[in-house]
Design a protein around this motif. Structure first.
Motif, PDB file in Angstrom:
ATOM      1  N   MET A   1       4.706 -24.376   6.886  1.00  0.00           N
ATOM      2  CA  MET A   1       5.159 -25.337   5.908  1.00  0.00           C
ATOM      3  C   MET A   1       4.532 -26.703   6.189  1.00  0.00           C
ATOM      4  SD  MET A   1       7.537 -25.876   3.309  1.00  0.00           S
ATOM      5  CE  MET A   1       8.912 -24.807   3.429  1.00  0.00           C
ATOM      6  N   ALA A   2       4.450 -27.103   7.450  1.00  0.00           N
ATOM      7  CA  ALA A   2       3.877 -28.416   7.772  1.00  0.00           C
ATOM      8  C   ALA A   2       2.444 -28.531   7.276  1.00  0.00           C
ATOM      9  CB  ALA A   2       3.932 -28.659   9.284  1.00  0.00           C
ATOM     10  N   GLU A   3       1.696 -27.455   7.369  1.00  0.00           N
ATOM     11  CA  GLU A   3       0.311 -27.469   6.908  1.00  0.00           C
ATOM     12  C   GLU A   3       0.249 -27.779   5.421  1.00  0.00           C
ATOM     13  OE1 GLU A   3      -3.085 -24.157   6.214  1.00  0.00           O
ATOM     14  OE2 GLU A   3      -2.024 -24.097   8.126  1.00  0.00           O
ATOM     15  N   ARG A   4       1.177 -27.229   4.641  1.00  0.00           N
ATOM     16  CA  ARG A   4       1.174 -27.422   3.192  1.00  0.00           C
ATOM     17  C   ARG A   4       1.555 -28.840   2.790  1.00  0.00           C
ATOM     18  NH1 ARG A   4      -0.481 -27.212  -0.002  1.00  0.00           N
ATOM     19  NH2 ARG A   4       0.894 -26.781  -1.687  1.00  0.00           N
ATOM     20  N   ILE A   5       2.301 -29.557   3.607  1.00  0.00           N
ATOM     21  CA  ILE A   5       2.683 -30.906   3.203  1.00  0.00           C
ATOM     22  C   ILE A   5       1.822 -31.964   3.869  1.00  0.00           C
ATOM     23  CG2 ILE A   5       5.018 -30.298   2.531  1.00  0.00           C
ATOM     24  CD1 ILE A   5       5.972 -31.461   5.193  1.00  0.00           C
ATOM     25  N   VAL A  41      10.691 -31.369  -2.241  1.00  0.00           N
ATOM     26  CA  VAL A  41      11.979 -31.828  -1.694  1.00  0.00           C
ATOM     27  C   VAL A  41      11.984 -31.722  -0.174  1.00  0.00           C
ATOM     28  CG1 VAL A  41      14.473 -31.410  -1.664  1.00  0.00           C
ATOM     29  CG2 VAL A  41      13.219 -31.374  -3.839  1.00  0.00           C
ATOM     30  N   TYR A  42      11.385 -30.670   0.382  1.00  0.00           N
ATOM     31  CA  TYR A  42      11.320 -30.540   1.835  1.00  0.00           C
ATOM     32  C   TYR A  42      10.510 -31.685   2.451  1.00  0.00           C
ATOM     33  CZ  TYR A  42      10.632 -28.744   6.508  1.00  0.00           C
ATOM     34  OH  TYR A  42      10.609 -28.627   7.871  1.00  0.00           O
ATOM     35  N   ALA A  43       9.378 -32.003   1.846  1.00  0.00           N
ATOM     36  CA  ALA A  43       8.562 -33.118   2.349  1.00  0.00           C
ATOM     37  C   ALA A  43       9.361 -34.411   2.303  1.00  0.00           C
ATOM     38  CB  ALA A  43       7.278 -33.244   1.535  1.00  0.00           C
ATOM     39  N   TRP A  44      10.054 -34.643   1.210  1.00  0.00           N
ATOM     40  CA  TRP A  44      10.905 -35.832   1.083  1.00  0.00           C
ATOM     41  C   TRP A  44      11.970 -35.832   2.186  1.00  0.00           C
ATOM     42  CZ3 TRP A  44      16.100 -36.268   0.479  1.00  0.00           C
ATOM     43  CH2 TRP A  44      16.579 -37.551   0.198  1.00  0.00           C
ATOM     44  N   ALA A  45      12.566 -34.675   2.443  1.00  0.00           N
ATOM     45  CA  ALA A  45      13.627 -34.566   3.449  1.00  0.00           C
ATOM     46  C   ALA A  45      13.113 -34.875   4.854  1.00  0.00           C
ATOM     47  CB  ALA A  45      14.251 -33.171   3.416  1.00  0.00           C
ATOM     48  N   THR A  46      11.867 -34.501   5.153  1.00  0.00           N
ATOM     49  CA  THR A  46      11.333 -34.767   6.489  1.00  0.00           C
ATOM     50  C   THR A  46      11.234 -36.260   6.770  1.00  0.00           C
ATOM     51  OG1 THR A  46       9.006 -34.682   5.795  1.00  0.00           O
ATOM     52  CG2 THR A  46       9.997 -32.618   6.569  1.00  0.00           C
ATOM     53  N   VAL A  47      11.154 -37.049   5.731  1.00  0.00           N
ATOM     54  CA  VAL A  47      11.031 -38.504   5.877  1.00  0.00           C
ATOM     55  C   VAL A  47      12.387 -39.200   5.746  1.00  0.00           C
ATOM     56  CG1 VAL A  47      10.025 -40.573   4.804  1.00  0.00           C
ATOM     57  CG2 VAL A  47       8.657 -38.500   5.034  1.00  0.00           C
ATOM     58  N   ASN A  48      13.289 -38.648   4.940  1.00  0.00           N
ATOM     59  CA  ASN A  48      14.519 -39.349   4.578  1.00  0.00           C
ATOM     60  C   ASN A  48      15.805 -38.806   5.178  1.00  0.00           C
ATOM     61  OD1 ASN A  48      13.674 -41.466   2.481  1.00  0.00           O
ATOM     62  ND2 ASN A  48      12.565 -39.623   1.879  1.00  0.00           N
ATOM     63  N   LEU A  49      15.785 -37.616   5.730  1.00  0.00           N
ATOM     64  CA  LEU A  49      16.990 -37.049   6.344  1.00  0.00           C
ATOM     65  C   LEU A  49      16.794 -36.956   7.851  1.00  0.00           C
ATOM     66  CD1 LEU A  49      17.867 -34.216   3.800  1.00  0.00           C
ATOM     67  CD2 LEU A  49      18.783 -36.534   3.916  1.00  0.00           C
ATOM     68  N   PHE A  50      17.881 -36.790   8.572  1.00  0.00           N
ATOM     69  CA  PHE A  50      17.849 -36.773  10.026  1.00  0.00           C
ATOM     70  C   PHE A  50      18.528 -35.519  10.549  1.00  0.00           C
ATOM     71  CE2 PHE A  50      18.016 -41.153   8.549  1.00  0.00           C
ATOM     72  CZ  PHE A  50      16.852 -41.642   9.096  1.00  0.00           C
TER      73      PHE A  50
END
Length: 108
Positions: A1-5, A41-50
């Motif tokens: 998943m990290a590769e895709r974002i 949404v997952y990419a957004w979550a990696t930056v905005n959620l903890f």
């Protein structure tokens, strides 16, 4: 998943046409126009959620930022919870989310 974002290499250029950049963080494109909603949404979550503290998600502003309808943001959050990438809790009638950091497998 990290590769895709877009986290793999700083200067990596997508191999196929992914459309225009939609979401950037610190100068790095994390989401492209043609990415599926749950990836956005997952990419957004990696930056905005903890991982330690659940937070509320403003569905409408997240939808505008990611160029998605609010319904797709809600459905993506539900999918990420089902898939084990997010945990949802309820507090005072509000849904709160925290990200689950999953480190690569492997045995030592």
């Amino acid at each position: 998943m990290a590769e895709r974002i877009g986290i793999r290499l700083e200067k990596e250029i997508p191999e196929k046409d992914l459309g225009k950049p939609v979401f950037k963080y610190r100068g790095h494109v994390l989401v492209w126009e043609k990415d599926p909603a749950h990836i956005k949404v997952y990419a957004w979550a990696t930056v905005n959620l903890f991982p330690g503290r659940p937070l509320a998600v403003d569905i409408n502003s997240t939808a505008r930022l990611l160029e998605l309808p609010p319904r797709e943001v809600r459905e993506s959050l539900a999918r990420l919870v089902r898939d084990g990438d997010l945990v949802r809790t309820m507090e005072r009638g509000r849904n709160l989310y925290r990200i689950i950091i999953q480190y690569g497998g492997g045995t030592n």
